[in-house]
Design a protein around this motif. Sequence first.
Motif, PDB file in Angstrom:
ATOM      1  N   SER A   1       1.930  12.705  20.927  1.00  0.00           N
ATOM      2  CA  SER A   1       0.771  13.539  20.557  1.00  0.00           C
ATOM      3  C   SER A   1       1.086  15.024  20.701  1.00  0.00           C
ATOM      4  O   SER A   1       0.688  15.836  19.861  1.00  0.00           O
TER       5      SER A   1
ATOM      6  N   LEU B   1      -6.925  15.114  16.773  1.00  0.00           N
ATOM      7  CA  LEU B   1      -5.857  14.169  17.115  1.00  0.00           C
ATOM      8  C   LEU B   1      -6.184  12.742  16.679  1.00  0.00           C
ATOM      9  O   LEU B   1      -5.332  12.027  16.135  1.00  0.00           O
TER      10      LEU B   1
ATOM     11  N   GLU C   1      -3.884  10.757  14.026  1.00  0.00           N
ATOM     12  CA  GLU C   1      -3.114   9.566  14.404  1.00  0.00           C
ATOM     13  C   GLU C   1      -3.706   8.283  13.819  1.00  0.00           C
ATOM     14  O   GLU C   1      -3.300   7.188  14.206  1.00  0.00           O
TER      15      GLU C   1
ATOM     16  N   GLY D   1       0.857   7.602  20.452  1.00  0.00           N
ATOM     17  CA  GLY D   1       0.008   8.789  20.513  1.00  0.00           C
ATOM     18  C   GLY D   1      -1.290   8.495  21.244  1.00  0.00           C
ATOM     19  O   GLY D   1      -1.743   7.342  21.278  1.00  0.00           O
TER      20      GLY D   1
END
Length: 259
Positions: free
Chosen positions: A66, A197, A201, A208
């Motif tokens: 990440s 995020l 992802e 991640g």
Amino acid sequence: MKNKKKVGKIPKLAWLAMSFATAMVLWYLLSLNPQTARSFPNVVVTLKAMGTMISRGVFWTDISSSLISVIAGFGIGFILSLPVAILMAWYAPVRNIIEPWIQFIRNIPPLAYVPLIVISAGVGRKPQIIVITIATFLIMTVTIYQGVINVDHTLIKAAKVLGASDKDIFFKVIAPATLPFIITAIRLGSSTALTTLIAAESTGAVAGLGMRIRSLNNSFESAPMLLYIIIIGIIGMLVEKLVKFLEGRFTGWQEKREV
């Protein structure tokens, strides 16, 4: 008045301790309530989940994956936003063409255009970086643009009268005056990178924090899920501290109002 003076004398560290204690009590109460206990397992169970994820061999991989995507996406977004914001502020045709699209795309949640990016860029790291780049580019461009157009035109005119070139005007007049807005853009951009995020992802990532939260959601493992959410929050707070440190170093001359 006396009460206000007493409150003002309490050190920030004590306020921080009280804030942390309040959150811990609230968390404990939520873990006891049958309605919320499943979503908010207690602190001990949540911390034990770290050992579980480490034993599965995914904990550090998820964090590093990440961070790579966030740093890369944020970095590219910043590099692109700086010249675009300046060009928008200096040249009306550029502003009139680009600004409507920036305002339009800003209002679209990243999850909405993720499938289109996956179709074009495939799965893996590349689409994650693209999604974060788009989100951070939009917010940082608007913020830096506001900073450039707020520069006092009297200073620019005075520099031109004194024979300064465009390069001198940029580096000696506009850049210092815009620096507080650039720092603010970095703060907003880094925050946006983290909040994007989960969407980033969802592009077929194999590791991640965001990808793992969605995966744990499918198996209803709330303890590691809550742990990962807290980790994202901690990373965000560390980034915020770093940006504030940089702000103090580079814009210490700016008058600030402490709240």
